[in-house]
Design a protein around this motif. Structure first.
Motif, short mmCIF file in Angstrom:
data_model
loop_
_atom_site.label_atom_id
_atom_site.label_comp_id
_atom_site.label_asym_id
_atom_site.label_seq_id
_atom_site.Cartn_x
_atom_site.Cartn_y
_atom_site.Cartn_z
N UNK A 1 -13.62 -3.74 -9.95
CA UNK A 1 -13.37 -3.20 -8.60
C UNK A 1 -13.77 -1.72 -8.53
N UNK A 2 -13.49 -0.97 -9.59
CA UNK A 2 -13.93 0.43 -9.63
C UNK A 2 -15.45 0.53 -9.64
N UNK A 3 -16.10 -0.33 -10.43
CA UNK A 3 -17.56 -0.35 -10.47
C UNK A 3 -18.11 -0.68 -9.08
N UNK A 4 -17.50 -1.66 -8.44
CA UNK A 4 -17.95 -2.11 -7.12
C UNK A 4 -17.84 -0.99 -6.09
N UNK A 5 -16.70 -0.30 -6.07
CA UNK A 5 -16.49 0.76 -5.08
C UNK A 5 -17.31 2.01 -5.36
N UNK B 1 -15.91 8.57 -0.06
CA UNK B 1 -14.80 7.80 0.50
C UNK B 1 -14.54 6.52 -0.27
N UNK B 2 -15.58 5.69 -0.49
CA UNK B 2 -15.38 4.39 -1.11
C UNK B 2 -14.86 4.48 -2.54
N UNK B 3 -15.41 5.34 -3.42
CA UNK B 3 -14.83 5.44 -4.77
C UNK B 3 -13.38 5.88 -4.76
N UNK B 4 -13.03 6.80 -3.85
CA UNK B 4 -11.63 7.24 -3.77
C UNK B 4 -10.73 6.10 -3.30
N UNK B 5 -11.20 5.31 -2.34
CA UNK B 5 -10.41 4.17 -1.88
C UNK B 5 -10.22 3.16 -3.01
N UNK B 6 -11.28 2.90 -3.78
CA UNK B 6 -11.18 1.98 -4.91
C UNK B 6 -10.19 2.48 -5.95
N UNK B 7 -10.27 3.76 -6.26
CA UNK B 7 -9.35 4.35 -7.22
C UNK B 7 -7.91 4.25 -6.73
N UNK B 8 -7.67 4.55 -5.47
CA UNK B 8 -6.32 4.50 -4.91
C UNK B 8 -5.74 3.10 -5.00
N UNK B 9 -6.55 2.10 -4.65
CA UNK B 9 -6.08 0.71 -4.68
C UNK B 9 -5.77 0.28 -6.11
N UNK B 10 -6.67 0.59 -7.05
CA UNK B 10 -6.47 0.20 -8.45
C UNK B 10 -5.25 0.90 -9.04
N UNK B 11 -5.06 2.15 -8.66
CA UNK B 11 -3.93 2.92 -9.19
C UNK B 11 -2.59 2.37 -8.68
N UNK B 12 -2.56 1.94 -7.43
CA UNK B 12 -1.31 1.47 -6.83
C UNK B 12 -1.00 0.03 -7.25
N UNK B 13 -2.01 -0.83 -7.25
CA UNK B 13 -1.80 -2.26 -7.52
C UNK B 13 -1.83 -2.53 -9.03
N UNK B 14 -1.06 -3.50 -9.46
CA UNK B 14 -1.04 -3.91 -10.85
C UNK B 14 -2.00 -5.09 -11.03
N UNK C 1 -20.87 9.16 -12.62
CA UNK C 1 -19.95 10.28 -12.46
C UNK C 1 -18.63 9.82 -11.85
N UNK C 2 -18.70 9.06 -10.77
CA UNK C 2 -17.47 8.55 -10.15
C UNK C 2 -16.70 7.63 -11.09
#
Length: 342
Positions: free
Chosen positions: A78-82, A56-69, A121-122
């Motif tokens: 942020x990706x490392x953190x999630x 869940x958390x890596x996917x949420x991090x990816x979604x946020x990074x992908x949407x936000x500039x 991997x994530x």
């Protein structure tokens, strides 16, 4: 000047590592070893926590990074953190607000071990979906050093807990761990605001929204899932904290190794601000669930008593002393102590 910067970075990394080790070691040492062994067989709670942590958390991090500039260094950290394992501050808050500390330490230990494979991997999957290939440069040595440090602290702390299995030892290591956690928060705060042009309050609005979202969304998903699975209430608290509280030490270590100057301050702002969001959100959450009867602390205790009293340590100590009475006879005073603690 360069030699001075190198030496200062070495001291910064050393101080951060020592505080992280002190926090994790003392939290692990304060856990009753028998209670930990029991929780290691709690497959339902542990698998729920691991699913939230590594899916869940890596996917949420990816979604946020992908949407936000966001700037490159902010997105990467942020990706490392999630993608990181559950943070040691989950043990800190479980201890402070009397969740199931044994389960929290068990999940931290297991998630840290699994993160040796799951984190790369994530990060490999999601970073390549966000950045160009030449932008995905990660200092893996910093990540694995932090994971090794956490694993070493947990194993030696638990060994000490088994060797010195007394209420006094667990009580004082709990206090020292809480103090180390507060010091680590202050240490990260100073570093993230070290550059005059890169103060935390000088970020773009998108920074505050993006870094806060994974914590808020992760906690929401964790509450819903743990309730749906009907986990015991103190275990729900531990699972929720393990999900939304990430290992900010991993993000800080990567930032310290990869960036310098304003980029370092910008990158360090991610784990620090995430930690600030964690503190506010988690404190409000823990106070709410305490009053709702989800924790091991009595609902009618004063807030100060609830915060400074390790009810799990005292309850297990009292329960053990009572279980030693073979004939089923329980001293009235002991019974009153247990009834007040549990």
């Amino acid at each position: 000047m360069n030699e001075f910067n190198i030496n200062s970075n070495v001291w910064i990394e050393l101080c951060g590592s020592l505080l992280l080790f002190c926090l994790v070691w003392n939290m692990s040492a304060s856990v009753d070893f028998d209670a930990l062994q029991h929780q290691l067989h709690n497959q339902k709670a542990i698998l729920t926590g691991l699913a939230l942590q590594f899916l869940v958390m890596p996917f949420l991090g990816f979604t946020v990074v992908r949407v936000m500039q966001l700037p490159h260094e902010v997105s990467l950290i942020l990706l490392v953190l999630c993608s990181s394992p559950g943070g040691s501050f989950s043990n800190f808050f479980c201890s402070l607000f009397n969740g199931d500390l044994a389960l929290s330490v068990a999940m931290t230990a297991i998630s840290t071990l699994l993160s040796v494979f799951a984190l790369p991997l994530n990060l490999f999957i999601y970073a390549r979906l966000v950045f160009h290939e030449d932008q995905v440069v990660v200092e893996w040595s910093a990540i694995f050093w932090t994971l090794f440090l956490v694993i070493l602290a947990i194993t030696t702390g638990l060994a000490a807990s088994r060797r010195f299995a007394t209420t006094r030892f667990h009580f004082y290591t709990n206090r020292i761990g809480n103090t180390a956690g507060l010091c680590l928060v202050l240490f990260t705060a100073v570093l993230s605001n070290s550059e005059p042009g890169s103060r935390l309050w000088q970020r773009e609005p998108s920074f505050y929204v993006a870094v806060a979202l994974p914590c808020l969304l992760g906690l929401t998903v964790a509450v819903l899932l743990s309730t749906l699975l009907a986990l015991p209430r103190p275990e729900r608290v531990s699972v929720c904290l393990e999900c939304c509280i990430q290992n900010t030490g991993v993000g800080a270590s990567v930032a310290l190794t990869m960036f310098q100057g304003e980029q370092l301050a910008s990158a360090m702002a991610v784990p620090f601000y995430y930690g600030c969001v964690e503190c506010v959100v988690v404190i409000l959450f823990c106070l709410s669930v305490w009053k709702a009867g989800w924790t091991k602390a009595p609902q009618d205790a004063s807030i100060w008593t609830m915060l400074v009293t390790p009810y799990e340590v005292l309850a297990l100590s009292s329960a053990k002393s009572i279980s030693e009475i073979d004939c089923g006879y329980v001293n009235y005073e002991q019974e009153q102590v247990v009834s007040q603690i549990v």
